[in-house]
Motif scaffolding. Structure first.
Motif, short mmCIF file in Angstrom:
data_model
loop_
_atom_site.label_atom_id
_atom_site.label_comp_id
_atom_site.label_asym_id
_atom_site.label_seq_id
_atom_site.Cartn_x
_atom_site.Cartn_y
_atom_site.Cartn_z
N LEU A 67 0.86 -1.32 0.11
CA LEU A 67 0.23 -0.25 -0.20
C LEU A 67 0.90 1.08 -0.04
CD1 LEU A 67 -2.28 -1.05 2.60
CD2 LEU A 67 -2.86 -1.05 0.33
N PRO A 68 0.69 1.97 -1.17
CA PRO A 68 1.42 2.97 -1.35
C PRO A 68 1.11 4.03 -0.40
CG PRO A 68 0.76 2.69 -3.59
CD PRO A 68 0.26 1.88 -2.40
N CYS A 69 2.03 5.30 0.27
CA CYS A 69 1.62 6.27 1.00
C CYS A 69 1.67 7.68 0.76
CB CYS A 69 2.00 6.23 2.56
SG CYS A 69 0.88 4.58 3.54
N GLY A 70 2.93 6.97 0.04
CA GLY A 70 3.52 8.62 -1.12
C GLY A 70 4.59 8.47 -2.39
N MET A 71 5.67 9.08 -2.42
CA MET A 71 6.41 9.18 -4.10
C MET A 71 7.72 9.89 -2.92
SD MET A 71 5.83 10.18 -7.51
CE MET A 71 4.43 8.94 -8.11
N LEU A 78 22.39 17.85 -4.92
CA LEU A 78 21.51 19.40 -3.93
C LEU A 78 21.31 17.96 -2.84
CD1 LEU A 78 19.13 21.62 -5.79
CD2 LEU A 78 20.89 21.92 -4.97
N ASN A 79 21.48 16.92 -3.05
CA ASN A 79 21.14 15.77 -2.25
C ASN A 79 19.50 16.41 -1.86
OD1 ASN A 79 23.81 14.22 -2.10
ND2 ASN A 79 24.64 15.00 -0.58
N GLU A 80 19.36 16.14 -2.42
CA GLU A 80 17.61 16.63 -1.98
C GLU A 80 17.12 15.55 -2.28
OE1 GLU A 80 16.26 20.72 -2.57
OE2 GLU A 80 14.63 19.81 -3.52
N CYS A 81 16.04 15.37 -1.50
CA CYS A 81 14.55 14.53 -1.47
C CYS A 81 13.10 15.13 -1.13
CB CYS A 81 14.85 13.14 -0.94
SG CYS A 81 12.89 11.80 -0.39
N ASP A 82 12.48 14.97 -2.30
CA ASP A 82 11.07 15.78 -2.23
C ASP A 82 9.56 14.40 -2.21
OD1 ASP A 82 12.17 18.24 -2.80
OD2 ASP A 82 12.09 17.14 -5.62
N ILE A 83 9.25 14.50 -1.17
CA ILE A 83 8.16 12.87 -0.76
C ILE A 83 6.56 14.28 -1.35
CG2 ILE A 83 7.08 12.48 0.70
CD1 ILE A 83 10.20 11.92 2.27
N PHE A 84 6.12 13.54 -2.09
CA PHE A 84 5.42 13.64 -2.19
C PHE A 84 3.73 12.27 -1.99
CE2 PHE A 84 7.48 14.47 -6.02
CZ PHE A 84 7.61 16.18 -6.19
N SER A 85 2.61 12.96 -0.60
CA SER A 85 1.72 12.01 -0.17
C SER A 85 1.10 13.50 0.34
CB SER A 85 2.89 12.00 1.26
OG SER A 85 1.40 11.36 1.71
N THR A 86 0.23 13.36 1.20
CA THR A 86 -0.69 14.03 1.62
C THR A 86 -0.48 15.23 1.57
OG1 THR A 86 -1.95 12.20 3.10
CG2 THR A 86 -3.20 14.27 3.72
N THR A 87 0.61 15.83 1.41
CA THR A 87 1.04 17.02 2.04
C THR A 87 3.08 16.47 1.82
OG1 THR A 87 0.35 17.28 4.31
CG2 THR A 87 2.62 18.03 4.41
N ASP A 88 3.55 17.17 1.14
CA ASP A 88 4.44 17.37 0.21
C ASP A 88 5.29 17.82 1.12
OD1 ASP A 88 3.09 16.66 -1.69
OD2 ASP A 88 3.34 18.50 -3.28
N GLU A 105 15.43 6.51 -10.01
CA GLU A 105 14.51 6.71 -10.06
C GLU A 105 13.13 7.43 -9.14
OE1 GLU A 105 13.60 2.94 -11.30
OE2 GLU A 105 15.23 3.17 -12.91
N GLU A 106 11.89 7.81 -9.36
CA GLU A 106 10.92 8.24 -8.59
C GLU A 106 10.43 7.00 -8.11
OE1 GLU A 106 8.99 11.35 -10.55
OE2 GLU A 106 7.94 9.17 -10.46
N LYS A 107 9.75 6.28 -6.96
CA LYS A 107 9.37 5.37 -6.06
C LYS A 107 8.68 5.52 -5.49
CE LYS A 107 13.10 2.63 -7.45
NZ LYS A 107 13.27 1.26 -8.03
N LEU A 108 7.38 4.80 -5.21
CA LEU A 108 6.27 4.73 -4.27
C LEU A 108 6.97 4.39 -3.05
CD1 LEU A 108 3.62 3.57 -6.41
CD2 LEU A 108 4.17 6.10 -6.17
N LYS A 148 12.95 9.02 9.38
CA LYS A 148 11.86 9.49 10.45
C LYS A 148 11.17 10.25 9.44
CE LYS A 148 12.44 13.20 13.51
NZ LYS A 148 13.45 14.28 14.23
N LYS A 149 10.68 11.24 8.11
CA LYS A 149 10.34 11.54 7.86
C LYS A 149 8.57 10.55 7.58
CE LYS A 149 8.84 15.39 7.59
NZ LYS A 149 7.96 15.75 8.51
N ILE A 150 9.63 9.99 6.49
CA ILE A 150 8.92 8.38 5.80
C ILE A 150 8.35 7.71 7.14
CG2 ILE A 150 9.41 6.38 4.61
CD1 ILE A 150 9.52 8.76 2.97
N LYS A 151 9.22 7.63 8.51
CA LYS A 151 7.96 6.62 8.88
C LYS A 151 6.40 7.54 9.50
CE LYS A 151 8.48 3.27 13.17
NZ LYS A 151 6.70 3.13 13.45
N GLU A 152 6.73 8.63 10.19
CA GLU A 152 5.99 9.94 10.62
C GLU A 152 4.88 9.32 9.01
OE1 GLU A 152 5.93 14.49 10.59
OE2 GLU A 152 7.14 13.81 11.27
N ILE A 153 4.88 9.77 7.83
CA ILE A 153 3.91 10.33 7.28
C ILE A 153 2.95 8.47 7.58
CG2 ILE A 153 3.21 9.72 4.53
CD1 ILE A 153 5.55 11.45 4.38
#
Length: 160
Positions: A67-71, A78-88, A105-108, A148-153
């Motif tokens: 069950l995906p909770c985001g992408m 930049l060593n940046e990660c963008d997280i798209f979920s209910t909130t980005d 690659e983009e991943k769920l 930490k952020k993934i687990k929180e989501i």
């Protein structure tokens, strides 16, 4: 975990990153991705009148369900990660975190619920199951902002 209510909760808020009718993926015991069009599956004693959640519960008796909770997308240099979920979210990662979680690659991301149980793993899958190599990979529990952020989501999506 109440799997039925968790499915309903995730499905009710997933349209920012995935079609609600294509939410769940069947994952085999070797972690390869299977079907995700639950309305086209007729096995597992599924009836035409069954809801999406009822269908998944019947499938779950015999199969692992993702069950995906985001992408997530990773931006090199930049060593940046963008997280798209209910909130980005946009996270600045350490080089170690970036190296651990990024694969270009983009991943769920979400939870893999083991068949006929409440046991789950936090990890990622390919965005679609169209590749022979499409699979689920569990995230290592590394101290840092990303996990930490993934687990929180994910914790906000699971109903107990």
């Amino acid at each position: 975990m109440n799997i039925y209510e968790t499915i309903k909760n995730i499905r009710a808020t997933c349209d920012n990153y995935v079609d609600p009718n294509l939410l769940a993926f069947i994952i085999d015991d070797d972690n390869h991705m299977g079907k995700n069009n639950i309305f086209e599956i007729n096995d597992y004693n599924i009836k035409d009148s069954d809801t999406y959640e009822e269908r998944l519960m019947k499938i779950h008796k015999s199969e692992n369900i993702f069950l995906p909770c985001g992408m997530v997308t990773f931006i090199p240099i930049l060593n940046e990660c963008d997280i798209f979920s209910t909130t980005d979210y946009s996270l600045q990662l350490t080089q170690e975190e970036f190296d651990e979680y990024s694969d270009g690659e983009e991943k769920l991301f979400g939870i893999l619920i083991k068949k006929e149980s409440n046991e789950y793993q936090i990890g990622k899958t390919d965005v679609c199951n169209c590749s022979v190599n499409a699979s689920f990979k569990e995230f290592k529990k590394v101290e840092g902002e990303f996990y930490k952020k993934i687990k929180e989501i994910i914790d906000s999506k699971i109903i107990y």
